[in-house]
Design a protein around this motif. Structure first.
Motif, mmCIF file in Angstrom:
data_model
loop_
_atom_site.group_PDB
_atom_site.id
_atom_site.type_symbol
_atom_site.label_atom_id
_atom_site.label_comp_id
_atom_site.label_asym_id
_atom_site.label_seq_id
_atom_site.Cartn_x
_atom_site.Cartn_y
_atom_site.Cartn_z
ATOM 1 N N GLN A 177 -23.566 141.064 75.696
ATOM 2 C CA GLN A 177 -23.670 140.039 76.721
ATOM 3 C C GLN A 177 -22.394 140.004 77.536
ATOM 4 N N ASP A 215 -20.375 137.547 80.245
ATOM 5 C CA ASP A 215 -20.212 136.281 80.953
ATOM 6 C C ASP A 215 -19.423 136.563 82.227
ATOM 7 N N VAL A 255 -17.745 130.179 83.305
ATOM 8 C CA VAL A 255 -18.880 131.110 83.264
ATOM 9 C C VAL A 255 -19.864 130.753 84.378
ATOM 10 N N GLU A 290 -27.321 140.123 80.013
ATOM 11 C CA GLU A 290 -27.512 140.886 78.787
ATOM 12 C C GLU A 290 -27.776 142.336 79.143
ATOM 13 N N ASP A 306 -29.103 131.478 75.925
ATOM 14 C CA ASP A 306 -27.823 131.783 75.297
ATOM 15 C C ASP A 306 -27.855 131.385 73.822
ATOM 16 N N THR A 334 -24.576 134.536 82.770
ATOM 17 C CA THR A 334 -24.536 135.377 81.582
ATOM 18 C C THR A 334 -25.588 136.467 81.724
ATOM 19 N N SER A 345 -30.330 138.808 83.766
ATOM 20 C CA SER A 345 -29.710 137.502 83.699
ATOM 21 C C SER A 345 -30.380 136.661 82.618
#
Length: 116
Positions: free
Chosen positions: A74, A76, A84, A89, A115, A87, A109
């Motif tokens: 991940q 940020d 942040v 992935e 999260d 986030t 996203s």
């Protein structure tokens, strides 16, 4: 350090071309500060007489910062104040450049409630 490595570092260090982020391997709580570059290529693919507009979000990261990016990592992305903003992935790994300096990763996203 080669001229190519210096040029890559200059691109990643430029505030107009790259952004600050925290890279969390496997989504772990602790992370490493990195600089990333966004890439958003678009392609139109034909299949069975139909055309589909494929949009992917890609980021680039220096291998000197993250030697082995992996699916499930991940990222940020930070705003100007260090908070942040988004986030991401890592959903797929793409190519490493010819000089083995930069890895391109496909990302998605995460919604705030996705999260961990």
């Amino acid at each position: 350090m080669t001229t190519f490595a210096l040029a890559v570092d200059a691109m990643f260090d430029d505030p107009n071309m790259a952004e600050d982020a925290i890279w969390r391997a496997g989504g772990a709580a602790e992370g490493l500060p990195v600089r990333i570059r966004y890439r958003s290529p678009e392609a139109i693919v034909g299949l069975g007489g139909n055309q589909f507009d494929l949009v992917a979000t890609l980021i680039e990261v220096r291998l000197s910062e993250i030697a082995e990016p992996a699916k499930g990592d991940q990222v940020d992305v930070l705003d100007d104040d260090g908070a942040v903003r988004e986030t991401l992935e890592v959903t797929g790994l793409s190519r490493i450049d010819a000089r083995k300096l930069v890895r391109t990763c496909e990302v998605a996203s995460l919604a705030p409630d996705d999260d961990p």
